[in-house]
Motif scaffolding. Sequence first.
Motif, PDB file in Angstrom:
ATOM      1  N   ILE A   1       0.840  -1.206   0.000  1.00 17.01           N
ATOM      2  CA  ILE A   1       0.000   0.000   0.000  1.00 17.01           C
ATOM      3  C   ILE A   1       0.873   1.253   0.000  1.00 17.01           C
ATOM      4  O   ILE A   1       0.620   2.200  -0.748  1.00 17.01           O
ATOM      5  CB  ILE A   1      -0.956  -0.005   1.215  1.00 17.01           C
ATOM      6  N   VAL A   2       1.912   1.263   0.844  1.00 16.07           N
ATOM      7  CA  VAL A   2       2.827   2.402   0.909  1.00 16.07           C
ATOM      8  C   VAL A   2       3.458   2.653  -0.455  1.00 16.07           C
ATOM      9  O   VAL A   2       3.512   3.787  -0.934  1.00 16.07           O
ATOM     10  CB  VAL A   2       3.896   2.188   2.008  1.00 16.07           C
ATOM     11  N   ALA A   3       3.946   1.602  -1.094  1.00 18.40           N
ATOM     12  CA  ALA A   3       4.590   1.756  -2.407  1.00 18.40           C
ATOM     13  C   ALA A   3       3.608   2.297  -3.445  1.00 18.40           C
ATOM     14  O   ALA A   3       3.942   3.219  -4.208  1.00 18.40           O
ATOM     15  CB  ALA A   3       5.171   0.421  -2.868  1.00 18.40           C
ATOM     16  N   GLU A   4       2.405   1.747  -3.473  1.00 18.30           N
ATOM     17  CA  GLU A   4       1.404   2.179  -4.456  1.00 18.30           C
ATOM     18  C   GLU A   4       1.007   3.633  -4.242  1.00 18.30           C
ATOM     19  O   GLU A   4       0.966   4.422  -5.180  1.00 18.30           O
ATOM     20  CB  GLU A   4       0.162   1.284  -4.379  1.00 18.30           C
ATOM     21  N   ARG A   5       0.709   3.979  -2.994  1.00 17.95           N
ATOM     22  CA  ARG A   5       0.268   5.353  -2.710  1.00 17.95           C
ATOM     23  C   ARG A   5       1.422   6.344  -2.829  1.00 17.95           C
ATOM     24  O   ARG A   5       1.230   7.465  -3.282  1.00 17.95           O
ATOM     25  CB  ARG A   5      -0.358   5.431  -1.318  1.00 17.95           C
ATOM     26  N   GLY A   6       2.585   5.925  -2.412  1.00 19.16           N
ATOM     27  CA  GLY A   6       3.737   6.818  -2.469  1.00 19.16           C
ATOM     28  C   GLY A   6       4.106   7.201  -3.880  1.00 19.16           C
ATOM     29  O   GLY A   6       4.495   8.338  -4.156  1.00 19.16           O
ATOM     30  N   ARG A   7       3.985   6.259  -4.773  1.00 23.08           N
ATOM     31  CA  ARG A   7       4.356   6.517  -6.167  1.00 23.08           C
ATOM     32  C   ARG A   7       3.158   6.955  -7.015  1.00 23.08           C
ATOM     33  O   ARG A   7       3.315   7.300  -8.174  1.00 23.08           O
ATOM     34  CB  ARG A   7       5.011   5.277  -6.758  1.00 23.08           C
ATOM     35  N   GLY A   8       1.969   6.948  -6.398  1.00 25.35           N
ATOM     36  CA  GLY A   8       0.755   7.309  -7.129  1.00 25.35           C
ATOM     37  C   GLY A   8       0.620   8.794  -7.399  1.00 25.35           C
ATOM     38  O   GLY A   8      -0.043   9.203  -8.341  1.00 25.35           O
ATOM     39  N   GLY A   9       1.232   9.627  -6.569  1.00 20.62           N
ATOM     40  CA  GLY A   9       1.195  11.068  -6.792  1.00 20.62           C
ATOM     41  C   GLY A   9      -0.109  11.761  -6.456  1.00 20.62           C
ATOM     42  O   GLY A   9      -0.285  12.931  -6.789  1.00 20.62           O
ATOM     43  N   ASP A  10      -1.039  11.086  -5.800  1.00 19.01           N
ATOM     44  CA  ASP A  10      -2.314  11.703  -5.425  1.00 19.01           C
ATOM     45  C   ASP A  10      -2.048  12.856  -4.454  1.00 19.01           C
ATOM     46  O   ASP A  10      -1.486  12.642  -3.383  1.00 19.01           O
ATOM     47  CB  ASP A  10      -3.211  10.653  -4.777  1.00 19.01           C
TER      48      ASP A  10
END
Length: 112
Positions: free
Chosen positions: A16-25
Motif C-alpha cells: 500500500i505504501v509503495a502504491e500510494r507513495g508513487r501514485g502522486g495523489d
Amino acid sequence: MGSSPSAFSLADLEKIVAERGRGGDPGSWTAKLFAGGMDRAAKKLGEEAVEAVIAAVAGDRNALVSESADLVYHWLVVLALAGVPLSEVLAELERRTAQSGIAEKTARPAPR
C-alpha cells in the motif's frame, strides 16, 4: 489483504505504501512524504519513535498502540524511499535469531 485485523500483514502495508507513495495523489499523505524525500520521511519516523517511547513510559496502552502503528507506517515509508524491501529486514532478523542477542551484538563491526 484480509478482512480481519489478523489477516493484515506488514507485507500488505508495504505494498500500500509503495502504491500510494508513487501514485502522486495530492490528497495522499504517503505521496506527500515520498515527494518530500528521505529527509522529511526520516524526520517523521524519528518523531513517531519518540512519541511511541513517551506513550510506553507513560503506560498509556492506547497511545502506544496508535503511536506504534504510526511508527511502523513511517518506517515502511523510509524503507521504500531507501529501496530496501521489507523482506531484507525480515531476513536479517531471521539470521539474528540463529544466535543469542549478546553474541550477535558482539559480532557486529565497531562503529566508526
